[in-house]
Design an enzyme around this catalytic site. Sequence first.
Site, PDB file in Angstrom:
ATOM      1  N   GLY A  45       0.817  -1.219   0.000  1.00 44.63           N
ATOM      2  CA  GLY A  45       0.000   0.000   0.000  1.00 44.63           C
ATOM      3  C   GLY A  45       0.845   1.261   0.000  1.00 44.63           C
ATOM      4  N   CYS A  46       1.899   1.260   0.797  1.00 45.62           N
ATOM      5  CA  CYS A  46       2.754   2.456   0.898  1.00 45.62           C
ATOM      6  C   CYS A  46       3.532   2.687  -0.392  1.00 45.62           C
ATOM      7  CB  CYS A  46       3.686   2.331   2.094  1.00 45.62           C
ATOM      8  SG  CYS A  46       2.785   2.266   3.666  1.00 45.62           S
ATOM      9  N   THR A  47       3.938   1.608  -1.044  1.00 44.28           N
ATOM     10  CA  THR A  47       4.627   1.739  -2.329  1.00 44.28           C
ATOM     11  C   THR A  47       3.663   2.285  -3.377  1.00 44.28           C
ATOM     12  OG1 THR A  47       6.141  -0.057  -1.789  1.00 44.28           O
ATOM     13  CG2 THR A  47       5.873   0.485  -4.130  1.00 44.28           C
TER      14      THR A  47
END
Length: 151
Positions: A45-47
């Site tokens: 998700g953060c990527t």
Amino acid sequence: MSLKVGDRIPEFETTDAKGEVFTINTVLGKKALVIYFYPKDDTPGCTKEACAFRDSYEDFLDLGAEVIGISGDSSASHEKFAARYNLPFILLADKGNKIRKQFGVPTNLLGLLPGRVTYVVDNKGVICSVFNSMNAAQHMPQALEVLKAMK
């Protein structure tokens, strides 16, 4: 207590992805800011969120805004993350979650996972928008729309 629309962002100092000291006052009052707190480098998700900001970074610059990503990861972790995904914006290390606490960013999943919150801040340091959602895909478009509406 979480910061809300109309509040001024707090002053803070930390290190960036290069390990250099970053003070928010170097950009505060000079341009609009998109400050997004995210849980962890190199997670799916953060990527996805970071790459969305990367892909639209020129749009943010065209609107006179700087993008700043903040997580509890180290400067070294941020440096690898930025290099791996060609992230052109500022990544800040939040050791001990001090900045997260100053902003009042909540945790999720019974307090086990750091929250994902994006703040759009005007060039006077006043918060214009707070977007709190674990859905990483929604943060970049939300921030871009707020900036466009501010123009």
